[in-house]
Write an enzyme that holds these catalytic residues in place. Structure first.
Site, PDB file in Angstrom:
ATOM      1  CD  GLU A  42      -3.023  -1.082   0.400  1.00  0.00           C
ATOM      2  OE1 GLU A  42      -3.358   0.048  -0.001  1.00  0.00           O
ATOM      3  OE2 GLU A  42      -3.618  -2.111   0.045  1.00  0.00           O
ATOM      4  CB  CYS A  45      -1.527   7.523   1.332  1.00  0.00           C
ATOM      5  SG  CYS A  45      -3.120   6.860   1.837  1.00  0.00           S
TER       6      CYS A  45
END
Ligand code: NAD
Length: 484
Positions: free
Chosen positions: A227, A261
């Site tokens: 991720e 993110c």
């Protein structure tokens, strides 16, 4: 549930890189004695995790804020606890269904045999998590790992030492080391952790470190979910309703001071609209944050090194001809003392600027002139595939074009960042922004082995395909070739 005091001493000590292997062995031995925990056992672990984490909510809020220098309380409540509440409830509601053996069809020539898929726990899942949403990004994969019937070892970031110590205390108070283990320490511990022969490894963090983790895992053929990050673009179409776009965009950009993110990284829009748009964005930021210094609602940059990195991006852009406009009118020294960076718009950008090359991970917003959708899509396509892409507009033909021709981990239409909390959507990147996905059923499947099982019947035609090969074999083959 026991409430853990954040000021209580770290339970034990920092882990030594060489000691992690024995924890993994004892988790695996324990798992081998109970390789298929039933739903009652899994539910009890998920509920215990939920209750222990929520019982220490105030302590987590305090620890995370201290690690950041300041983290808005509501941001921790929304982006860590609210998101986790959704993840826990979704898993508790749906995991029994995901665990079920699934009957799938069998091609006609193999009838009356049947096929099933048995989701099976993998064993021990390793979880390496970053500092930006330290609780959510450690616990969300853990929910998936426990729901899938696994043991787990975690390594939170060294940038959030108070949080990591508290997480270790909370977990070790409620779980045995064989069930869940939290390893703490620096990059040496993280690096040794990534070299352990886990049955699956989930890494959340930068693309740079993700590459190292993938290489370490490859030595053990450990499957990975990566991720990662990237530069998530925003494309604003002429048909967009700006009164909707601007508050949503500014909120997603300034949440956690841009240290997200999936934060919008840069905006693509026609040159003629940039000036009015920039003014409106700055005005919105000032409305949400009447001041940035000393404002409890606004979060600090995690560390001096990251603060200096953001200042360097701005200096580099300015030296190469960019125009910089800063929201608010705060005292610069005060801002620096508190490591706070107001929303900063960067225009007249060029591809040579570092700010257009690296993930920003802070409240700086470059705006790139792009006259048509075609031009915007070409720009995005020329960059590394991002974690998210945001399109604002009302024209459904253009929306379809964006969805079908651009690559990104996920997309929001007329919103930014909120796709992450949709438990029914897979969350993950593509290419340099990551591989694999988790959240909800996608996490359950990533942390399970989906074992394909063929159940042969007493009345199989298969023996006509056994030697010695005869005319019957050839007849059966040609029949099967017709049917298949
Ligand atoms: P990072 O890559 O520096 O660190 C992440 C984790 O990796 C930390 O726990 C750290 O201890 C560990 N680590 C450091 N060096 C290591 C090594 N050599 N081997 C193994 N592990 C090592 O990332 P960060 O600064 O903590 O987080 C910011 C980055 O994470 C950004 O790029 C952001 O986009 C990304 N991110 C992605 C997601 C997502 O869900 N896709 C979520 C949050 C953050």
């Amino acid at each position: 549930m026991v409430r853990i005091d954040p000021s209580s001493k770290l339970n034990g000590k920092f882990d030594k890189p060489g000691e992690l292997e024995s924890i993994l062995s004892s988790q695996r031995n324990d798992f081998n004695h109970d390789p298929y925990p039933d739903w009652t056992a899994r539910r009890s672990k998920i509920e215990k995790l939920r209750d222990s984490v929520f019982a220490s909510e105030d302590a987590f809020i305090k620890a995370i804020s201290e690690d950041f220098g300041h983290r808005a309380v509501e941001e921790t409540m929304i982006a860590e606890f609210l998101v986790l509440k959704g993840g826990f409830s979704h898993a508790l509601k749906h995991t029994p269904k995901w665990m079920k053996t699934r009957r799938v069809s069998t091609a006609l020539p193999y009838w009356p045999a049947k096929n099933t898929i048995v989701p099976q726990p993998l064993g021990v899942v390793g979880i390496i998590s970053p500092w930006n949403y330290p609780l959510q990004l450690a616990v969300m994969p853990l929910i998936g790992a426990l729901g899938a019937g696994n043991r787990a070892m975690l390594k939170p970031s060294e940038y959030t030492p108070k949080f990591s110590a508290l997480l270790k205390n909370v977990i070790s108070h409620h779980f045995s080391d064989e069930e869940i283990y939290v390893a703490t320490g620096g990059v040496d511990v993280a690096s040794a952790f990534s070299e352990l022969p886990f049955d699956h490894l989930v890494f959340t963090g930068s693309t740079r470190v993700g590459r190292k983790v993938a290489q370490a895992a490859a030595k053990n053929l450990t499957p990975v979910t990566l991720e990662l990050g990237g530069k998530s673009p925003v494309i604003i179409d002429k048909s967009a309703k700006l009164d909707l776009v601007i508050p949503r965009l500014v909120n997603a950009k300034l949440l956690n001071a841009g240290q997200t993110c999936v934060a919008p990284d840069y905006v693509l829009m026609p040159q003629n609209d940039i000036e009015a748009f920039s003014r409106a964005v700055l005005k919105q930021a000032e409305k949400m944050y009447p001041r940035f210094a000393g404002n409890d609602d606004f979060t600090s940059i995690i560390a001096d090194s990251h603060y200096a990195r953001l200042q360097d991006l701005l200096e580099d852009a300015e030296n190469k001809g960019a125009k910089i406009t800063v929201a608010g009118n705060d005292n610069k020294q005060q801002l620096a003392k508190e490591r706070r960076v107001p929303l900063t718009i960067v225009t007249n950008t060029t591809p040579e600027m570092k700010i257009m090359q690296e993930e920003i991970f802070g409240p700086l917003l470059p705006i790139v002139a792009s006259e048509t959708l075609k031009e915007s899509l070409q720009y995005v396509q020329a960059q590394e595939r991002p974690l998210a892409l945001y399109w604002f507009g009302e024209d459904s033909e253009k929306k379809d074009k964006v969805l079908k021709t651009s690559h990104s981990g996920g997309v929001c239409i007329n919103e930014a960042a909120w796709h992450v909390v949709q438990d029914d959507l897979p969350f993950g990147g593509v290419g340099p922004s990551g591989m694999g996905a988790y959240h909800g059923e996608y996490g359950f499947e990533s942390f399970s082995h989906l074992k394909g099982v063929f159940h042969q019947s007493r009345f199989s035609q298969g023996k006509t395909l056994h030697p010695p090969y005869t005319v019957k074999t050839h007849k059966m083959m040609s029949l099967m070739r017709k049917i298949l």
